[in-house]
Design a protein around this motif. Structure first.
Motif, short mmCIF file in Angstrom:
data_model
loop_
_atom_site.label_atom_id
_atom_site.label_comp_id
_atom_site.label_asym_id
_atom_site.label_seq_id
_atom_site.Cartn_x
_atom_site.Cartn_y
_atom_site.Cartn_z
N GLN A 23 -6.50 3.78 7.38
CA GLN A 23 -7.93 3.78 7.07
C GLN A 23 -8.48 2.36 7.07
O GLN A 23 -9.59 2.12 7.56
CB GLN A 23 -8.17 4.45 5.72
CG GLN A 23 -8.09 5.97 5.76
CD GLN A 23 -8.26 6.57 4.38
OE1 GLN A 23 -8.06 5.91 3.35
NE2 GLN A 23 -8.61 7.85 4.33
N TRP A 24 -7.73 1.43 6.50
CA TRP A 24 -8.15 0.03 6.51
C TRP A 24 -8.38 -0.44 7.94
O TRP A 24 -9.44 -0.99 8.27
CB TRP A 24 -7.07 -0.84 5.84
CG TRP A 24 -7.40 -1.25 4.45
CD1 TRP A 24 -7.24 -0.51 3.32
CD2 TRP A 24 -7.97 -2.50 4.05
NE1 TRP A 24 -7.66 -1.22 2.23
CE2 TRP A 24 -8.11 -2.45 2.64
CE3 TRP A 24 -8.36 -3.65 4.72
CZ2 TRP A 24 -8.63 -3.51 1.91
CZ3 TRP A 24 -8.87 -4.71 3.99
CH2 TRP A 24 -9.01 -4.64 2.61
N TRP B 269 0.84 -1.19 0.00
CA TRP B 269 0.00 0.00 0.00
C TRP B 269 0.87 1.24 0.00
O TRP B 269 1.90 1.30 0.69
CB TRP B 269 -0.94 -0.01 1.20
CG TRP B 269 -1.95 -1.13 1.11
CD1 TRP B 269 -2.32 -1.80 0.00
CD2 TRP B 269 -2.69 -1.70 2.20
NE1 TRP B 269 -3.25 -2.76 0.31
CE2 TRP B 269 -3.50 -2.72 1.65
CE3 TRP B 269 -2.75 -1.45 3.57
CZ2 TRP B 269 -4.36 -3.49 2.42
CZ3 TRP B 269 -3.60 -2.21 4.33
CH2 TRP B 269 -4.40 -3.22 3.77
N THR C 138 -11.41 1.55 9.86
CA THR C 138 -12.78 1.23 9.46
C THR C 138 -13.18 -0.17 9.94
O THR C 138 -14.32 -0.38 10.35
CB THR C 138 -12.96 1.32 7.94
OG1 THR C 138 -11.96 0.51 7.29
CG2 THR C 138 -12.85 2.76 7.47
N ARG D 114 -22.77 9.36 -4.97
CA ARG D 114 -21.35 9.72 -5.05
C ARG D 114 -21.14 11.20 -4.78
O ARG D 114 -21.94 12.04 -5.20
CB ARG D 114 -20.76 9.36 -6.42
CG ARG D 114 -20.76 7.86 -6.67
CD ARG D 114 -20.02 7.53 -7.94
NE ARG D 114 -19.97 6.09 -8.13
CZ ARG D 114 -19.03 5.29 -7.64
NH1 ARG D 114 -18.07 5.82 -6.89
NH2 ARG D 114 -19.04 4.00 -7.85
N SER E 240 -19.39 2.25 1.62
CA SER E 240 -19.00 1.59 0.37
C SER E 240 -17.60 1.01 0.47
O SER E 240 -17.33 -0.11 0.01
CB SER E 240 -19.08 2.60 -0.78
OG SER E 240 -18.71 1.98 -2.00
N ARG E 241 -16.70 1.75 1.08
CA ARG E 241 -15.33 1.25 1.24
C ARG E 241 -15.30 0.07 2.21
O ARG E 241 -14.55 -0.90 2.00
CB ARG E 241 -14.44 2.37 1.76
CG ARG E 241 -14.19 3.46 0.72
CD ARG E 241 -13.33 4.57 1.28
NE ARG E 241 -13.08 5.61 0.28
CZ ARG E 241 -12.42 6.72 0.52
NH1 ARG E 241 -11.95 6.96 1.74
NH2 ARG E 241 -12.23 7.61 -0.44
N HIS F 47 -3.59 5.29 3.93
CA HIS F 47 -4.42 4.21 3.41
C HIS F 47 -4.38 3.01 4.35
O HIS F 47 -5.41 2.39 4.63
CB HIS F 47 -3.90 3.80 2.03
CG HIS F 47 -4.68 2.69 1.39
ND1 HIS F 47 -5.96 2.85 0.95
CD2 HIS F 47 -4.36 1.38 1.15
CE1 HIS F 47 -6.41 1.71 0.44
NE2 HIS F 47 -5.46 0.80 0.56
N GLU G 65 -20.01 6.97 1.59
CA GLU G 65 -18.70 6.68 1.00
C GLU G 65 -17.92 5.72 1.90
O GLU G 65 -17.31 4.75 1.41
CB GLU G 65 -17.90 7.97 0.79
CG GLU G 65 -16.59 7.72 0.06
CD GLU G 65 -15.91 9.00 -0.36
OE1 GLU G 65 -14.92 8.92 -1.09
OE2 GLU G 65 -16.37 10.10 0.05
N THR G 66 -17.94 5.98 3.20
CA THR G 66 -17.26 5.08 4.13
C THR G 66 -17.87 3.69 4.07
O THR G 66 -17.16 2.67 4.04
CB THR G 66 -17.37 5.62 5.57
OG1 THR G 66 -16.72 6.89 5.63
CG2 THR G 66 -16.72 4.66 6.56
N GLY H 274 -16.40 -3.02 0.39
CA GLY H 274 -15.34 -3.51 -0.49
C GLY H 274 -14.24 -4.21 0.29
O GLY H 274 -13.70 -5.23 -0.17
N ARG H 275 -13.92 -3.70 1.46
CA ARG H 275 -12.87 -4.33 2.27
C ARG H 275 -13.33 -5.67 2.83
O ARG H 275 -12.54 -6.63 2.88
CB ARG H 275 -12.45 -3.37 3.39
CG ARG H 275 -11.62 -2.21 2.84
CD ARG H 275 -11.49 -1.03 3.78
NE ARG H 275 -10.84 0.08 3.07
CZ ARG H 275 -10.80 1.32 3.49
NH1 ARG H 275 -11.39 1.65 4.63
NH2 ARG H 275 -10.19 2.25 2.79
#
Length: 432
Positions: free
Chosen positions: A134-135, A126, A138, A216, A176-177, A131, A173-174, A180-181
């Motif tokens: 943030q992973w 990364w 969250t 978005r 959605s991330r 970044h 937005e959070t 995805g994670r």
């Protein structure tokens, strides 16, 4: 017809036997090796073939006594008589035990375990600390409290929805991330054999049928100072005695992204040749990028080099200088200019204070308006990915020396007398 051997051995013979193989009868054999080790073997014939299966040591702490060996042989003879291959049965039992152990192991692996395994394997690739953090943040805030302790093999759509629904509308937005994670972690867990079946966090064809598409954000462009005012800004910047001021001027002169510059290390810098080589790992396009350094950029590096840190531009605690430090500096300069009767340093269209990243727009506008450098050279300066695949396939060089001329001209422009309202002479460069 030879007489069948039965119970031919005695405990004393078992203890004293020399190297060789001794028959006790009924398929039971004592095998003594040259080293003195001795063990029991059951020999049998099934489906036209002879096979042997070990029954354990005949000496030592874990020894199988003669009487026990005979009992085991009796049980095995019954299996053979019933058409069961004892060796095959043992292998099947061992496989069942291994499968049960694997099932138990998988059942003990929680979603948190799988997430930490994934992060440990990938965080080195990364690009920046933000970044990476943030992973972790969250997951810690939104995911672990709901399903962190659930076996990863048992994570279902119900668990994923319990995480997403409370935040899908308010923190779209959070959320959605986060989704995805979760999906990525579950895919990795499946690849490692920790779970089976479809991914319950998959968006297309699954979560998309349950939750509405997120709204978005309209981000717009980073607020940028008009390029004509950059010399005035640089002149004011040089009056500031702070690491942030030096870092910001370096960013302006190199047209670099803030993250690339703030995390630059001395290993990437060749001061003598005036080259800064940003590794692919820290580039947005994932490709190594060489930056030609103007004489003023080199002077900045020489000024900060005696500080002896890992990073070129050090923060207060010895780590990399932060984006916040740059933003605070620009804000203070903006307010100071307003207080002195000036216009401040803001984007005229957005009516927002300029950002460090916005200076990339300023240098591009300068190159478009005041020079004749070709389009591809400007794109290389900004380390933009080539959208045209055919052009990208044929481009081999990076026009480095020509870009050095462009960056030197930009540095000269920034050096110009820049009292606000003063006319700045254009640089009309003709590139051979």
């Amino acid at each position: 017809m030879p007489k069948k051997v039965s119970n031919a051995l005695t405990p004393l013979q078992v203890k004293q036997a020399k190297k060789g193989r001794y028959i006790d009868g009924g398929g039971l054999h004592l095998v003594v090796k040259e080293s003195g080790s001795r063990s029991w073997v059951f020999r049998y014939t099934i489906r036209g073939g002879s096979r042997e299966i070990g029954l354990g040591p005949a000496a030592g702490l874990d020894m199988v006594s003669l009487a026990d060996a005979r009992d085991l042989a009796i049980d095995l003879r019954r299996l053979v008589k019933g058409g069961v291959d004892p060796l095959q049965r043992r292998e099947e039992d061992a496989a069942k035990l291994a499968a049960a152990a694997q099932t138990a192991k998988i059942a003990s692996i929680t979603f948190r375990d799988a997430a930490e395994t994934y992060i440990a394997a990938h965080e080195g690739s990364w690009r920046n600390d933000k970044h990476r953090q943030q992973w972790k943040n969250t997951l810690l805030t939104f995911v672990y409290p709901v399903m962190g302790d659930i076996p990863v093999a048992e994570v279902s759509t119900e668990h994923v929805m319990a995480v997403l629904e409370p935040i899908w509308s308010e923190k779209s937005e959070t959320a959605s991330r986060v989704r995805g994670r979760i999906e990525t972690i579950l895919d990795a867990a499946k690849a490692r054999g920790f779970r089976q079946g479809e991914n319950p966090a998959r968006w297309r064809g699954h979560i998309a049928q349950i939750l509405p598409a997120r709204q978005r954000l309209t981000r717009g462009h980073h607020p940028a100072l008009p390029y004509e005012r950059v010399p005035q800004f640089v002149q004011a910047l040089r009056k500031r005695e702070a690491m942030a001021a030096l870092a910001l001027e370096f960013i302006i002169l190199t047209a670099a992204r803030t993250g690339e510059a703030l995390h630059a290390t001395w290993q990437e810098i060749d001061i003598d040749k005036g080259i800064w080589t940003v590794p692919a790992l820290r580039m947005k396009a994932g490709k190594e990028h060489r930056v030609p350094l103007s004489p003023r950029a080199v002077d900045i590096l020489k000024e900060v080099r005696p500080l002896k840190g890992k990073y070129v531009f050090l923060g207060a605690e010895g780590g990399a200088l932060s984006n916040t430090a740059l933003a605070n500096l620009i804000r203070r300069m903006h307010n100071a200019d307003l207080a002195a009767g000036g216009e401040g340093y803001s984007d005229q269209k957005q009516k927002r204070i300029a950002t460090a990243h916005g200076f990339r727009s300023a240098v591009r506008d300068w190159a478009d308006e005041r020079t004749s450098f070709p389009h591809e050279m400007k794109e290389l300066m900004l380390a933009h990915t080539i959208a045209n695949k055919a052009e990208a396939a044929y481009r081999r060089g990076d026009m480095f020396e020509k870009r050095r001329r462009m960056m030197t001209d930009w540095a000269k422009f920034c050096e110009m007398s820049a009292a606000y309202g003063e006319k700045v002479t254009p640089i009309n460069v003709q590139v051979a």
